[in-house]
Design a protein around this motif. Structure first.
Motif, mmCIF file in Angstrom:
data_model
loop_
_atom_site.group_PDB
_atom_site.id
_atom_site.type_symbol
_atom_site.label_atom_id
_atom_site.label_comp_id
_atom_site.label_asym_id
_atom_site.label_seq_id
_atom_site.Cartn_x
_atom_site.Cartn_y
_atom_site.Cartn_z
ATOM 1 N N GLY A 38 0.821 -1.218 0.000
ATOM 2 C CA GLY A 38 0.000 0.000 0.000
ATOM 3 C C GLY A 38 0.847 1.257 0.000
ATOM 4 O O GLY A 38 0.551 2.218 0.704
ATOM 5 N N ASP A 39 1.894 1.263 -0.804
ATOM 6 C CA ASP A 39 2.856 2.364 -0.779
ATOM 7 C C ASP A 39 2.268 3.741 -1.070
ATOM 8 O O ASP A 39 2.771 4.738 -0.578
ATOM 9 C CB ASP A 39 3.989 2.102 -1.786
ATOM 10 C CG ASP A 39 4.931 1.000 -1.304
ATOM 11 O OD1 ASP A 39 4.765 0.537 -0.164
ATOM 12 O OD2 ASP A 39 5.828 0.621 -2.082
ATOM 13 N N CYS A 40 1.233 3.810 -1.893
ATOM 14 C CA CYS A 40 0.728 5.144 -2.249
ATOM 15 C C CYS A 40 -0.412 5.585 -1.343
ATOM 16 O O CYS A 40 -0.989 6.644 -1.542
ATOM 17 C CB CYS A 40 0.305 5.199 -3.713
ATOM 18 S SG CYS A 40 -1.239 4.336 -4.055
ATOM 19 N N GLY A 42 -3.315 4.356 -1.056
ATOM 20 C CA GLY A 42 -4.666 4.105 -1.544
ATOM 21 C C GLY A 42 -5.096 4.959 -2.715
ATOM 22 O O GLY A 42 -6.281 5.123 -2.972
ATOM 23 N N ALA A 45 -2.150 4.391 -7.306
ATOM 24 C CA ALA A 45 -1.006 4.910 -8.053
ATOM 25 C C ALA A 45 0.185 3.963 -8.063
ATOM 26 O O ALA A 45 1.082 4.127 -8.862
ATOM 27 C CB ALA A 45 -0.573 6.258 -7.468
ATOM 28 N N GLY A 47 0.106 0.179 -7.248
ATOM 29 C CA GLY A 47 -0.102 -1.218 -7.609
ATOM 30 C C GLY A 47 0.481 -2.207 -6.615
ATOM 31 O O GLY A 47 0.618 -3.380 -6.932
ATOM 32 N N CYS A 49 -0.877 -3.248 -3.837
ATOM 33 C CA CYS A 49 -1.916 -3.770 -2.940
ATOM 34 C C CYS A 49 -2.779 -4.789 -3.675
ATOM 35 O O CYS A 49 -3.930 -5.017 -3.325
ATOM 36 C CB CYS A 49 -2.767 -2.623 -2.399
ATOM 37 S SG CYS A 49 -3.688 -1.783 -3.678
ATOM 38 N N CYS A 86 -6.889 -1.357 -2.347
ATOM 39 C CA CYS A 86 -7.196 -0.007 -1.858
ATOM 40 C C CYS A 86 -8.462 0.533 -2.508
ATOM 41 O O CYS A 86 -9.026 1.519 -2.034
ATOM 42 C CB CYS A 86 -6.025 0.940 -2.086
ATOM 43 S SG CYS A 86 -5.681 1.327 -3.819
HETATM 44 S S1 FES Z 1 -2.238 1.316 -2.284
HETATM 45 FE FE1 FES Z 1 -1.260 2.030 -4.066
HETATM 46 S S2 FES Z 1 -2.476 1.178 -5.613
HETATM 47 FE FE2 FES Z 1 -3.454 0.509 -3.844
#
Ligand code: FES
Ligand SMILES: Cc1cc2nc3c(=O)[nH]c(=O)nc-3n(C[C@H](O)[C@H](O)[C@H](O)COP(=O)(O)OP(=O)(O)OC[C@H]3O[C@@H](n4cnc5c(N)ncnc54)[C@H](O)[C@@H]3O)c2cc1C
Lengths: 106, 400
Positions: A38-40, A42, A45, A47, A49, A86
């Motif tokens: 979950g780097d971004c 949610g 952006a 991918g 997750c 997310c």
């Molecule tokens: S948390 Fe980055 S795409 Fe789902």
């Protein structure tokens, strides 16, 4: 309490409570599920997750949106019921939901 | 269970990931996360986007829930760390208390570069780094007012988009001859300028700030050209500086950031560091780089945690970044340092989606993808594999 089961690539199972209003990615990170980054945060952006929804749950959970679809399309582990977790708002009525984790997040 | 104590200084993206990864890597001792922002660690990127635009609450931005820290037995301490006493292996806190550590990680992040100009301390002049900054800005964002943004980087442009959505008049002042000059190709700058102008933002290039004027409260910005721009609020986004004071005072090597190796170790191998406060020599880019991004903070934090747990992990040299403005999602894969050619897929002077590929001696080094998630994911993969690129194939996708 309603719960979701995350099944790792090796078949290891981990349960987490389905907190209404959270995304499935948040459920995973709040419960230290290994394999969902979950780097971004949610934004659809990054991918990182990716989950594969158990086919028996695919209808309830629903299909991916157009942007999500593009993010998933290049993924070698992509399957018919792949989603970015997310982008899934969980419901307490989904007790028993099962999702599979890919071997790698991209 | 071990009685060893790991202490992480700085409770944001890097710190929050580091404590989570420590448990995942099997650290069974105590974990203490010390941070000087009293709220739960939160996502910073939305500060200039959804949070500024009033579309979400701080609670929704929590990186992990309160519950997570409790369940993982991670203690959060709200305090400022004043000093690292390496010989005693203790931290000195702002309260005067001392906190002993067996393992130490520095995740002190960065702070905004200050504008050195007369009037920069007037009321109504803001910086944007913390949630508390946004809360102050929000008191000034009354529809119809004039907002001036100093700096046309990502944060400046995102802020411009959010303030337009709130109904303010917005002027962006960029000292260079184009926005995003430091980070992207002219084609990309031209695209974002066009979009912002279309949304009603007054984008001014070659506009350096001479002074901010007003009595007590800011009323205008005077440019080097002598011209004056009316302002009810000013937001300064002219870059950040890594927060390295603690490390420096403790005698660690600092070179535009706390210098770390591929395993996130500082010059003292018993202390690791991660996030915006670090710099690193990256062979792939042939130079020292300091990244300012969440993915990099998260990646370095994972490696730092593994290093503390004596596992062998190295930082993956694949930076990426994203930025949202209006209905545009910009995703950037790689780092365009030293590019000698760009190839476009789509027409940034006309379209609403395109990709700008950056090449160096024929090798793909980065891609700026606007509303093109597929290109982004493809580029990420190509970059990871360092695969030879077929330029014709990259651009051919426009046809479909
Ligand atoms: S948390 Fe980055 S795409 Fe789902
Ligand atoms: C408005 C804005 C928008 C952004 N948008 C994006 C984006 O779209 N995508 C992206 O990838 N990145 C974005 N970024 C950058 C991203 O937020 C940073 O890269 C990220 O926050 C770095 O995390 P960090 O933990 O290293 O440092 P920071 O987030 O800077 O956190 C450091 C923490 O340590 C604390 N601290 C420092 N010194 C001490 C001390 N001595 N004692 C105690 N606590 C201390 C600080 O108060 C802070 O809470 C954005 C940043 C901002 C400000």
């Amino acid at each position: 309490m309603a719960a979701v089961t995350f099944v790792s690539h090796d078949g290891e199972k981990c349960e987490a409570p389905l907190d209404e209003g959270c995304s499935l990615m948040q459920v995973a990170t709040n419960n230290a599920i290994a394999g969902i980054d979950g780097d971004c945060g949610g934004e659809a952006a990054c991918g990182t997750c990716h989950v594969i929804v158990d086919p028996t749950w695919a209808d309830k959970v629903g299909p991916s949106g157009p942007e999500e679809e593009e993010m998933l399309s290049m993924n070698p582990e992509r399957q018919a019921t792949s989603r970015l977790s997310c982008q899934i708002k969980v419901s307490e009525s989904w007790d028993g939901l099962t999702v599979q984790l890919p071997e790698f997040q991209m | 269970m071990s009685t060893a104590r790991a202490v992480v200084v700085g409770a944001s993206h890097a710190g929050a990931q580091l404590v989570a990864s420590l448990r995942q890597e099997g650290w069974s001792g105590e974990i203490v996360l010390v941070g000087d922002e009293s709220v739960l660690p939160y996502q910073r990127p939305p500060l200039s986007k959804a949070y500024l635009a009033g579309k979400c609450s701080l609670k929704e931005l929590a990186i992990r829930s309160e519950d997570f820290y409790a369940k993982q037995d991670i203690k959060r301490v709200a305090a400022t760390v004043k000093e690292i006493d390496r010989s005693a292996a203790e931290l000195v806190l702002g309260t005067g208390d001392r906190l002993a550590y067996d393992a130490l990680a520095l995740c002190t992040g960065a702070h905004p570069r200050r504008l050195r100009a007369e009037g920069a301390d007037l009321d109504g002049v803001h910086y944007l780094r913390r949630s508390s900054d946004v809360e102050r800005i929000r008191e000034d964002t009354i529809p119809g007012r004039n907002a001036v943004i100093v700096g046309g980087g990502y944060i400046g442009l995102e802020t411009a988009a959010s303030l337009r959505a709130l109904g303010l008049h917005v002027t962006v002042l960029e000292a260079a001859d184009r926005v995003l000059e430091r980070v992207s190709a002219p084609e990309v700058s031209t695209f974002f300028t066009r979009v912002h102008e279309h949304e009603g933002v007054d984008v001014r290039n070659n506009a350096s700030v001479e002074a901010l004027v007003g009595d007590r409260r800011v009323q205008g910005v005077v440019l080097a050209s002598g011209e004056s721009v009316p302002a009810d609020l000013v937001i300064i986004g002219i870059g950040i500086e890594p927060s390295t004071e603690l490390a420096e005072a403790a005698g660690l090597v600092v070179a535009d950031g706390i210098l770390i190796d591929a395993q996130a170790r500082t010059s003292d191998p018993t202390i690791v560091a991660a996030g915006d406060c670090t710099s690193q020599d990256v062979p792939r880019y042939g130079r020292r780089i300091r990244l300012e991004s969440v993915p990099s903070a998260v990646e370095q934090a994972k490696v730092a945690a593994a290093t503390i747990c004596e596992r062998d992990k190295v930082i993956a040299a694949l930076p990426w970044f994203w930025s949202d403005q209006y209905d545009l999602k910009l995703q950037i894969a790689g780092l365009n340092t030293g590019y000698d050619d760009v190839v476009l897929s789509g027409d940034p002077t006309r379209d609403h989606d395109f990709t700008c590929y950056y090449l160096r001696q024929g090798e793909l080094v980065a891609a700026d993808c606007v509303n093109r998630p597929r290109d982004f994911m493809t580029s990420k993969r190509l970059l990871a594999q360092r695969a030879a690129v077929d330029v014709a194939a990259l651009t051919a996708k426009v046809a479909v």
